[in-house]
Design an enzyme around this catalytic site. Structure first.
Site, mmCIF file in Angstrom:
data_model
loop_
_atom_site.group_PDB
_atom_site.id
_atom_site.type_symbol
_atom_site.label_atom_id
_atom_site.label_comp_id
_atom_site.label_asym_id
_atom_site.label_seq_id
_atom_site.Cartn_x
_atom_site.Cartn_y
_atom_site.Cartn_z
ATOM 1 N N HIS A 37 0.839 -1.201 0.000
ATOM 2 C CA HIS A 37 0.000 0.000 0.000
ATOM 3 C C HIS A 37 0.876 1.254 0.000
ATOM 4 O O HIS A 37 0.581 2.227 -0.681
ATOM 5 C CB HIS A 37 -0.889 0.036 1.257
ATOM 6 C CG HIS A 37 -1.901 -1.067 1.313
ATOM 7 N ND1 HIS A 37 -1.868 -2.058 2.270
ATOM 8 C CD2 HIS A 37 -2.976 -1.338 0.538
ATOM 9 C CE1 HIS A 37 -2.881 -2.875 2.084
ATOM 10 N NE2 HIS A 37 -3.560 -2.476 1.048
ATOM 11 N N GLN A 61 -18.241 -7.091 -1.123
ATOM 12 C CA GLN A 61 -17.334 -7.812 -2.025
ATOM 13 C C GLN A 61 -16.863 -9.148 -1.426
ATOM 14 O O GLN A 61 -16.070 -9.848 -2.035
ATOM 15 C CB GLN A 61 -16.152 -6.939 -2.443
ATOM 16 C CG GLN A 61 -15.135 -6.658 -1.364
ATOM 17 C CD GLN A 61 -14.074 -5.682 -1.853
ATOM 18 O OE1 GLN A 61 -14.322 -4.485 -1.952
ATOM 19 N NE2 GLN A 61 -12.885 -6.177 -2.177
HETATM 20 O O1 PAF Z 1 -8.123 -4.169 -3.435
HETATM 21 C C1 PAF Z 1 -8.753 -3.827 -2.418
HETATM 22 O O2 PAF Z 1 -8.193 -3.627 -1.345
HETATM 23 C C2 PAF Z 1 -10.260 -3.644 -2.520
HETATM 24 O O3 PAF Z 1 -10.822 -4.550 -3.398
HETATM 25 C C3 PAF Z 1 -10.669 -2.208 -2.887
HETATM 26 C C4 PAF Z 1 -10.174 -1.815 -4.260
HETATM 27 C C5 PAF Z 1 -10.122 -1.233 -1.847
HETATM 28 C C6 PAF Z 1 -12.191 -2.084 -2.897
HETATM 29 O O4 PAF Z 1 -12.736 -2.413 -1.653
#
Ligand code: PAF
Length: 283
Positions: A37, A61
């Protein structure tokens, strides 16, 4: 760093910056931040005036409730990390702030990209990703947004969404960040046992072998070889391995010149699911 929990307050703040012609880079995350990140943030810092990082564990998700409840949450450490890299804004909304009382995903058509690989094994996953990413884009309206190539299918799907919905945001895909032993960085890695963590470089090692093999052997032969390797590995269960065209994400059989390919893998280490991929063509 300013922390916003309310979308309207964030919007007002960003509007004043946009009025001053500041450019905004958005790094959407689900927290449990790691060096991968931070590398997205450092890419973003190179060409944007203001960096907004969002931390939101998006329920829609997740197709597996246990994966959602056990998803690491390390907000104090995340905040410190973001401060240490001089992030400007953290957006940390609650589920209600994003979804109100209706925690459901919208339905998207990503021209079939959503039916490949992850889509086959994680029902509704990309509708959830599309919903949250579009919502974040609507709130932040950044100039650019940054995503890691570890989730390569997600990256292609977001590029497709931006194109189909004519969203004026540049999507930047950033190289996979790996531990020294090759394991792709992931927020889920901290859930691995010591034994699983020690064995985990096997995943990338296998992908590197695949890169050597593809072309000398066809995709079916290479896939069989990978499946055989994982049968000998008691700590990991292979969910899928496939060699696919980078653009369509459709599984291919043979290497053709001029085309771009990637090998994609998803495995289970106990209940922890890890994914990785490798580029098979030369740049
Ligand atoms: O890749 C991720 O961490 C997630 O899928 C995202 C893009 C932040 C969406 O929740």
């Amino acid at each position: 760093m300013i922390i916003f929990k309310k979308k309207n307050e964030l919007k007002v703040y960003l509007q004043s910056l946009k009025a001053q012609k500041k450019t905004i880079g958005l790094v959407p995350t689900m927290g449990a931040l790691h060096k991968g990140h931070l590398s997205l943030i450092s890419q973003a810092k190179k060409i944007n005036d203001i960096i907004v990082v969002s931390i939101f564990v998006n329920p829609t998700q997740f197709n597996n409730t246990e994966d959602l409840t056990k998803y690491p949450k390390t907000i104090e450490n995340d905040t410190k990390l973001l401060e240490s890299v001089s992030c400007d804004v953290l957006f940390y909304p609650s589920v209600e702030e994003i979804y109100n009382t209706n925690v459901v995903a919208d339905s998207f058509d990503f021209d079939g990209l959503e039916h490949q690989m992850e889509g086959k094994f994680r029902d509704g996953h990309f509708n959830g990703v599309g919903t949250i990413v579009k919502t974040l884009f609507d709130i932040v309206t950044p100039h650019r947004a940054y995503f890691g190539q570890k989730d390569f299918q997600q990256l292609q799907i977001i590029k497709k969404m931006v194109k189909k919905h004519r969203i004026n945001i540049k999507i930047k895909g950033c190289a996979i960040f790996r531990e020294a032993d090759g394991l792709a960085m992931s927020s889920r890695n901290i859930r691995l046992t010591k034994q699983q963590r020690e064995a985990a470089p096997f995943i990338y090692k296998t992908l590197k072998e695949v890169r050597k093999k593809f072309g000398l052997e066809n995709a079916d032969e290479v896939t069989q070889w990978v499946e055989d390797q994982f049968k000998k590995q008691p700590l990991f269960k292979l969910e899928y391995f496939t060699i696919a065209d980078e653009k369509t994400l459709e599984t291919v059989k043979n290497k053709e010149s001029g085309k771009k390919y990637r090998a994609f893998i998803a495995i289970f280490a106990g209940e922890i699911r890890l994914i990785d991929n490798i580029r098979l063509h030369n740049l």
